[in-house]
Design an enzyme around this catalytic site. Structure first.
Site, PDB file in Angstrom:
ATOM      1  N   SER A 183       0.955  -1.497   0.216  1.00  0.00           N
ATOM      2  CA  SER A 183       0.209  -0.269  -0.262  1.00  0.00           C
ATOM      3  C   SER A 183       1.114   1.022   0.228  1.00  0.00           C
ATOM      4  O   SER A 183       0.471   2.201  -0.319  1.00  0.00           O
ATOM      5  CB  SER A 183      -1.011   0.229   1.363  1.00  0.00           C
ATOM      6  OG  SER A 183      -0.183   0.301   2.837  1.00  0.00           O
ATOM      7  N   HIS A 211      -5.402  -4.283  -1.429  1.00  0.00           N
ATOM      8  CA  HIS A 211      -5.160  -3.374  -2.291  1.00  0.00           C
ATOM      9  C   HIS A 211      -5.694  -4.071  -4.055  1.00  0.00           C
ATOM     10  O   HIS A 211      -4.921  -3.050  -4.908  1.00  0.00           O
ATOM     11  CB  HIS A 211      -4.123  -2.667  -1.977  1.00  0.00           C
ATOM     12  CG  HIS A 211      -4.047  -1.514  -1.076  1.00  0.00           C
ATOM     13  ND1 HIS A 211      -5.002  -0.471  -1.288  1.00  0.00           N
ATOM     14  CD2 HIS A 211      -4.050  -1.949   0.113  1.00  0.00           C
ATOM     15  CE1 HIS A 211      -5.163   0.537  -0.176  1.00  0.00           C
ATOM     16  NE2 HIS A 211      -4.302  -0.301   0.324  1.00  0.00           N
ATOM     17  N   LYS A 242     -12.404  -1.789   0.471  1.00  0.00           N
ATOM     18  CA  LYS A 242     -11.814  -0.972  -0.588  1.00  0.00           C
ATOM     19  C   LYS A 242     -12.307  -0.259  -1.989  1.00  0.00           C
ATOM     20  O   LYS A 242     -13.000   0.179  -2.070  1.00  0.00           O
ATOM     21  CB  LYS A 242     -10.212  -1.115  -0.844  1.00  0.00           C
ATOM     22  CG  LYS A 242      -9.327  -1.079   0.893  1.00  0.00           C
ATOM     23  CD  LYS A 242      -7.980  -1.526   0.863  1.00  0.00           C
ATOM     24  CE  LYS A 242      -8.089  -1.057   2.219  1.00  0.00           C
ATOM     25  NZ  LYS A 242      -6.359  -1.893   2.553  1.00  0.00           N
TER      26      LYS A 242
END
Ligand SMILES: *Cc1c(COP(=O)(O)O)cnc(C)c1O
Length: 394
Positions: A183, A211, A242
């Site tokens: 990240s 991610h 996310k």
């Protein structure tokens, strides 16, 4: 100085202030979108994980509202008592199909997925081989298990093999854990090499795709799918918080693994099931991703556009291969100044400083989304140009 004044905590807070790492939270005064309101000002938002714009997507909102009307606002219990609604099972079946795996189990977040899954699959006498830059929830998950933990240098395959050779004869189950996308730098784990080493030495692999869910793979199925390794990565963690835009986490893998977690995944057993609105919105997101690659294509097009724009200006964007694009400023002061001046110029990009990143690699981190327009990105690039020149970064 009474007992209930918690003076020892006040002292710790003072220490944070002395170290210059005390901070207040930024307050978002609107929905999370390509432009958001912060401190009464509308700015281009380059700091969310809302990669596909799902957090405020009309179809997801509609699905959530409909689910509330039909199912209410809460699941009423943990999954193992009577909180297991047919909605939850439907989401898991949908995710399993989407991920090309036998089965999926949904948790309340990506964090709780790691906290629950790792301790359920490795135990005393086993070893976890972990990338040194793995996410905090993996680190905590490892601590909760009774297995030994050894770390290898970030994405360093020679070091990984060195560590494997050191431990392989001393343990039963050997589990290699890595983030799919890291990240801070936006680099992708070297999964093909990791899987090869794992198979050569009899280790299992565990990838946390927080991610990469909704980002990598032809439709956002994650890093294993991106590399064509869906059937060779043993445990895939995904997040629904996310790119999927809502909240939740899941584990994808073989049916026996999922059945075991159904009995031994502690957050699954002891924390209430996700509310119906959340589950319905997540299903809608997976449907949208399955229908077309429009949003993921747009995300990557925008990521390329912003990265190239910043690189052309001479900014150092590190080794990012994904929509996470750091703009490395140098020391903490420079990164903080860059973020502050960008805000004044109408762009929100959070600064990230030591100890989260190395002292000389303080940065602002940008995450572009599919919801940003060319105009948003051009304005952001202009703001970076102006401020970058002012601060002597370009
Ligand atoms: C954000 C993140 C998580 C936590 O996911 P949540 O769903 O927000 O709890 C876990 N692992 C990694 C690698 C992350 O980046």
């Amino acid at each position: 100085m009474g007992l209930h004044d918690l003076d020892f905590i006040t002292e710790k807070l003072e220490q944070l202030k002395e170290q210059g790492v005390y901070r207040k939270l930024t307050v978002l005064e609107s929905a999370s979108g390509p432009r958001s309101v912060i401190n009464g000002k509308e700015v281009i938002n380059l700091s969310s994980n809302n990669y596909l714009g799902f957090a405020n997507h009309p179809r997801l909102k509609k699905a959530a509202i409909n689910a509330i009307e039909e199912w209410g606002v809460g699941a009423g219990a943990v999954r193992t008592i009577i909180g297991n609604m047919s909605l939850h099972e439907e989401l898991e079946a949908k995710l399993a199909k989407f991920k090309h795996v036998e089965a999926v189990l949904v948790f309340q977040s990506g964090f709780t997925a790691n906290a629950g899954v790792i301790q359920a699959i490795v135990d005393k006498g086993d070893v976890i081989i972990s990338d040194e830059l793995n996410h905090a929830s993996i680190i905590d998950g490892c601590r909760l298990s009774k297995a030994d933990v050894v770390r290898y240098k970030h994405s360093d395959m020679e070091d990984l093999e060195r560590v494997i050779l050191e431990v392989k004869d001393n343990y039963k189950t050997k589990l290699i854990i890595t983030d799919g996308v890291f990240s801070m730098d936006g680099d992708i784990a070297r999964l093909p090499e990791i899987v090869e080493l794992a198979e050569k030495h009899g280790c299992l692999t565990y990838v946390d795709d927080a991610h990469s869910s909704g980002v990598l793979g032809s439709r956002g199925q994650g890093s294993a799918h991106h590399f064509g390794l869906s059937d060779r990565v043993d445990v895939q963690i995904g997040t629904l918080s996310k790119a999927i835009g809502v909240v939740g986490g899941y584990v994808a893998g073989k049916r026996n693994l999922i059945e075991w977690l159904n009995h031994r995944g502690r957050p699954f057993l002891f924390s209430t099931a996700l509310p119906p609105a959340v589950v319905a919105a997540c299903m809608e997101a997976v449907d949208i991703l399955s229908e077309s690659s429009e949003l993921t294509d747009k995300l990557w097009e925008n990521a390329k556009y912003l990265k190239e724009g910043l690189n052309k200006l001479g900014f150092n964007t590190g080794k990012s291969k994904t929509p996470i694009t750091p703009v490395i400023a140098g020391d903490d002061k420079k990164a903080i100044a860059l973020s502050k001046r960008l805000f004044e110029e109408g762009v929100f990009a959070q600064s990230i400083v030591f100890p989260t990143v190395a002292r000389d690699a303080a940065r602002v981190r940008t995450i572009v989304t599919a919801a940003h327009t060319k105009k948003d990105l051009d304005e952001a690039i202009s703001a970076f140009e102006k401020v970058g020149k002012e601060l002597g970064l370009i």
